[in-house]
Motif scaffolding. Structure first.
Motif, PDB file in Angstrom:
ATOM      1  N   SER A 173       0.826  -1.205   0.000  1.00  0.00           N
ATOM      2  CA  SER A 173       0.000   0.000   0.000  1.00  0.00           C
ATOM      3  C   SER A 173       0.858   1.252   0.000  1.00  0.00           C
TER       4      SER A 173
ATOM      5  N   TYR B 183       2.319   1.929  -3.444  1.00  0.00           N
ATOM      6  CA  TYR B 183       1.334   2.522  -4.351  1.00  0.00           C
ATOM      7  C   TYR B 183       1.133   3.995  -4.037  1.00  0.00           C
ATOM      8  N   SER B 184       0.991   4.300  -2.736  1.00  0.00           N
ATOM      9  CA  SER B 184       0.739   5.684  -2.334  1.00  0.00           C
ATOM     10  C   SER B 184       1.899   6.585  -2.712  1.00  0.00           C
TER      11      SER B 184
ATOM     12  N   ALA C  34       1.929   7.166  -6.481  1.00  0.00           N
ATOM     13  CA  ALA C  34       0.814   7.988  -6.945  1.00  0.00           C
ATOM     14  C   ALA C  34       0.985   9.453  -6.594  1.00  0.00           C
TER      15      ALA C  34
ATOM     16  N   LEU D  87      -4.318   2.789   1.633  1.00  0.00           N
ATOM     17  CA  LEU D  87      -5.257   2.497   0.545  1.00  0.00           C
ATOM     18  C   LEU D  87      -6.214   3.667   0.324  1.00  0.00           C
TER      19      LEU D  87
ATOM     20  N   GLY E  66      -4.183   6.577  -1.276  1.00  0.00           N
ATOM     21  CA  GLY E  66      -3.758   6.382  -2.653  1.00  0.00           C
ATOM     22  C   GLY E  66      -4.873   5.994  -3.601  1.00  0.00           C
ATOM     23  N   PRO E  67      -5.099   4.704  -3.787  1.00  0.00           N
ATOM     24  CA  PRO E  67      -6.034   4.259  -4.832  1.00  0.00           C
ATOM     25  C   PRO E  67      -7.478   4.693  -4.634  1.00  0.00           C
TER      26      PRO E  67
ATOM     27  N   ASN F  68      -7.769   8.538  -5.309  1.00  0.00           N
ATOM     28  CA  ASN F  68      -7.494   8.789  -6.725  1.00  0.00           C
ATOM     29  C   ASN F  68      -8.617   8.281  -7.620  1.00  0.00           C
ATOM     30  N   ALA F  69      -9.299   7.233  -7.182  1.00  0.00           N
ATOM     31  CA  ALA F  69     -10.421   6.708  -7.965  1.00  0.00           C
ATOM     32  C   ALA F  69     -11.652   7.601  -7.833  1.00  0.00           C
TER      33      ALA F  69
END
Length: 241
Positions: free
Chosen positions: A17, A20-21, A24, A94, A97-98, A101-102
């Motif tokens: 996680s 990813y963060s 991003a 999570l 980041g994702p 961003n979503a």
């Protein structure tokens, strides 16, 4: 699954996680602020987040010992507390980041396009909702609440301990409130160019982070407390798995 295995599993989840963060949040530099923020309230929210989370995850498990053992209140520090701590850290990454961003909910004063460009010091480097600070701080309060309820109802047979309540719920709750205030307060301050500062997040973004964080933490804390007894087994060890 044993608690030690949960710790190892959550270590991997945190690492993934965080990677990813970090990826991003890559940004460019040298752009004046589009939406300046009040750094003082930002510091308050950072500090209160640390106080609330630190209090919960450094608290010993407080319980009233079984009649077969020495009767009375006991406190035990469990290294397995890393399991809920890292689980909540992974969940926070999570969200940061994702998930944000979503959803693409921009911060006050920012547009989606400005946030996607993510210029450093623009005030629009990341999306705002759900609020990561609210999620993490109220998540810690949820973890503490779950642990306190299980330790009180299941292991202490309903006996109330003020110290456990203050450490698991009282301090984190106050810290969570101050964290939320720091993220959403409309400060009268201005930046060096005379531009009015804006809140870090909208009230809806903070509320979303609050509810998501608290109930996630409540589930994680309650599950951990049910899986890991507060006692260390036989002996008088204070630190245990």
């Amino acid at each position: 699954m044993r608690i030690r295995e949960i710790v190892l599993a959550t270590l991997g989840l945190v690492s993934a996680s965080f990677a990813y963060s970090t990826e991003a949040s890559a940004q460019t530099t040298g752009v004046p602020a589009i939406a300046p923020r009040d750094e003082t309230w930002g510091t308050v929210s950072h500090a209160m987040l640390g106080v609330g989370a630190g209090t919960v995850f450094l608290m010993p498990r407080v319980y009233y010992s079984d009649p077969e053992a020495t009767v009375g209140w006991k406190g035990r520090w469990h290294f397995s507390m890393f399991a809920p701590a890292m689980t909540m850290a992974a969940a926070t990454f999570l969200v940061d980041g994702p998930i944000r961003n979503a959803l693409q909910y921009p911060r006050p004063g920012c547009s989606v396009d400005q946030t996607l460009v993510a210029n450093t010091d623009s005030g629009c480097e990341t999306f705002g909702g759900p609020s990561t600070h609210a999620f993490a701080s109220w998540g810690a309060t949820g973890v503490g609440t779950g642990i306190f309820l299980v330790d009180t109802i299941k292991y202490s047979k309903g006996r109330f301990n003020a110290g456990s309540f203050i450490g698991n719920i009282g301090v984190p709750l106050v810290a969570s409130i101050l964290t939320s205030v720091g993220r959403g307060v409309e400060s009268p301050a201005v930046d060096e160019f005379g531009t009015q500062t804006l809140p870090y997040e909208t009230s809806n973004q903070i509320i979303a982070g609050t509810f998501a964080g608290f109930f996630t933490g409540l589930l994680v804390g309650g599950a951990y407390a049910l899986l890991q007894r507060p006692s260390c087994g036989y002996g008088n060890a204070i630190f245990c798995w």
